[in-house]
Design an enzyme around this catalytic site. Structure first.
Site, PDB file in Angstrom:
ATOM      1  N   ASP A  28       0.815  -1.220   0.000  1.00  8.29           N
ATOM      2  CA  ASP A  28       0.000   0.000   0.000  1.00  8.29           C
ATOM      3  C   ASP A  28       0.845   1.264   0.000  1.00  8.29           C
ATOM      4  O   ASP A  28       2.001   1.262   0.439  1.00  8.29           O
ATOM      5  CB  ASP A  28      -0.885   0.038   1.249  1.00  8.29           C
ATOM      6  CG  ASP A  28      -2.059  -0.919   1.181  1.00  8.29           C
ATOM      7  OD1 ASP A  28      -2.084  -1.769   0.265  1.00  8.29           O
ATOM      8  OD2 ASP A  28      -2.944  -0.823   2.051  1.00  8.29           O
ATOM      9  N   HIS A  56       3.511  -2.134   3.386  1.00  7.15           N
ATOM     10  CA  HIS A  56       3.568  -0.771   2.841  1.00  7.15           C
ATOM     11  C   HIS A  56       4.953  -0.552   2.246  1.00  7.15           C
ATOM     12  O   HIS A  56       5.946  -0.565   2.980  1.00  7.15           O
ATOM     13  CB  HIS A  56       3.300   0.266   3.938  1.00  7.15           C
ATOM     14  CG  HIS A  56       1.935   0.153   4.546  1.00  7.15           C
ATOM     15  ND1 HIS A  56       1.622  -0.783   5.501  1.00  7.15           N
ATOM     16  CD2 HIS A  56       0.790   0.874   4.322  1.00  7.15           C
ATOM     17  CE1 HIS A  56       0.342  -0.646   5.838  1.00  7.15           C
ATOM     18  NE2 HIS A  56      -0.182   0.346   5.138  1.00  7.15           N
TER      19      HIS A  56
END
Length: 295
Positions: free
Chosen positions: A106, A247
């Protein structure tokens, strides 16, 4: 899994100062997102040395594209970033018969994504990247390389807000603006959406017909800035059909990936995109897939 856990805010690194891209980005983002967007903190420490200054012609071109309306998002990318990307074909994998795991990343693209792509390529691993629109226009070439490598792209909104706190119109704007930026740079429109923080409700779900992808394994890599801890959390909880949340804006996360890939490959896992995990047809709400029938 704690759906209410707050993931790290998006990386809002500034574009390279003094370039035509910076001018175009500043003009168009200000017009579509509001001038306050330009005050987002930069990550100048990670930026490459600035090239030559923009010309007045580049400034005029940026303003002209912005004035043209919605299609002006194309001006956020350099001219050679506008052509459609041809993704590398993905291998056929039947996750009903083999052990599969979906690695998801992400908040990028960002300054560490290229390193991550190299690690994934070494293991012939496919992954899904849920990208933030404001970073897409800052790192268009990174996004193009991600698509070209055969990875799946998902929409993670323009500026990473909690969608449950927005009006329906603003939810649609967050998704639509990001779709437009991705399409302008790669020629594709993402088929998946991941709501920031995993925050969804009935109103948010009604704003798009695309699958909403959450996760079954949360590495909490935004909290634990330790590669060893991130890898350990991923490896401890993974099961066949898992969707793992990472992430790629954190260097500690990217440094954890070689260990994750090595260990899971040793356990016989295949690394697939979210869509591959479901045979190309993800459900409307995704947490994980059913385990395969290995008998």
């Amino acid at each position: 899994m704690d759906i209410g856990a707050r993931s790290c805010p998006p990386f809002l690194g500034g574009a390279r100062r003094g370039t035509a891209r910076t001018v175009a980005t500043a003009v168009l983002v200000a017009m579509t997102c509001g001038a306050s967007t330009l005050a987002a903190p930069s990550q100048a420490a990670h930026a490459a040395p600035p090239p030559a200054a923009a010309t007045s012609a580049a400034v005029s071109e940026a303003w002209g594209a912005a004035a043209a309306g919605a299609q002006g998002v194309v001006a956020m990318a350099a001219p050679d970033d506008r052509a459609e990307v041809r993704p590398r074909p993905r291998p056929r994998v039947d996750c009903r018969r083999v052990k599969c795991v979906a690695l998801t990343f992400d908040d990028g693209p960002g300054p560490y994504t290229d390193t991550l792509l190299a690690y994934l390529a070494a293991y012939h691993a496919q992954a899904t990247f849920f990208v933030v629109g404001s970073n897409v226009v800052t790192y268009p070439r990174v996004l193009r390389r991600t698509v070209a490598a055969g990875h799946e792209i998902g929409n993670h909104t323009w500026s990473h807000p909690d969608l449950t706190r927005l009006s329906p119109a603003r939810v649609r704007s967050q998704l639509g603006r990001t779709d437009q930026a991705i399409r302008a740079i790669t020629g594709i429109v993402p088929g998946l959406v991941r709501p920031p923080y995993g925050a969804i409700n009935a109103t948010v779900r009604r704003q798009t017909g695309r699958p909403m992808v959450l996760w079954s394994v949360d590495t909490l890599d935004w909290r634990y800035r330790s590669s060893a801890t991130v890898a350990r959390r991923a490896l401890r909880s993974v099961r066949p059909g898992s969707v793992i949340l990472f992430h790629d804006i954190h260097p500690t996360t990217v440094r954890a990936i070689p260990r994750v890939l090595r260990k899971l490959a040793g356990r016989g896992y295949r690394f697939v995109t979210v869509s591959q995990l479901f045979g190309g047809h993800p459900p409307r709400l995704v947490f994980n897939a059913a385990p395969p029938d290995l008998h």
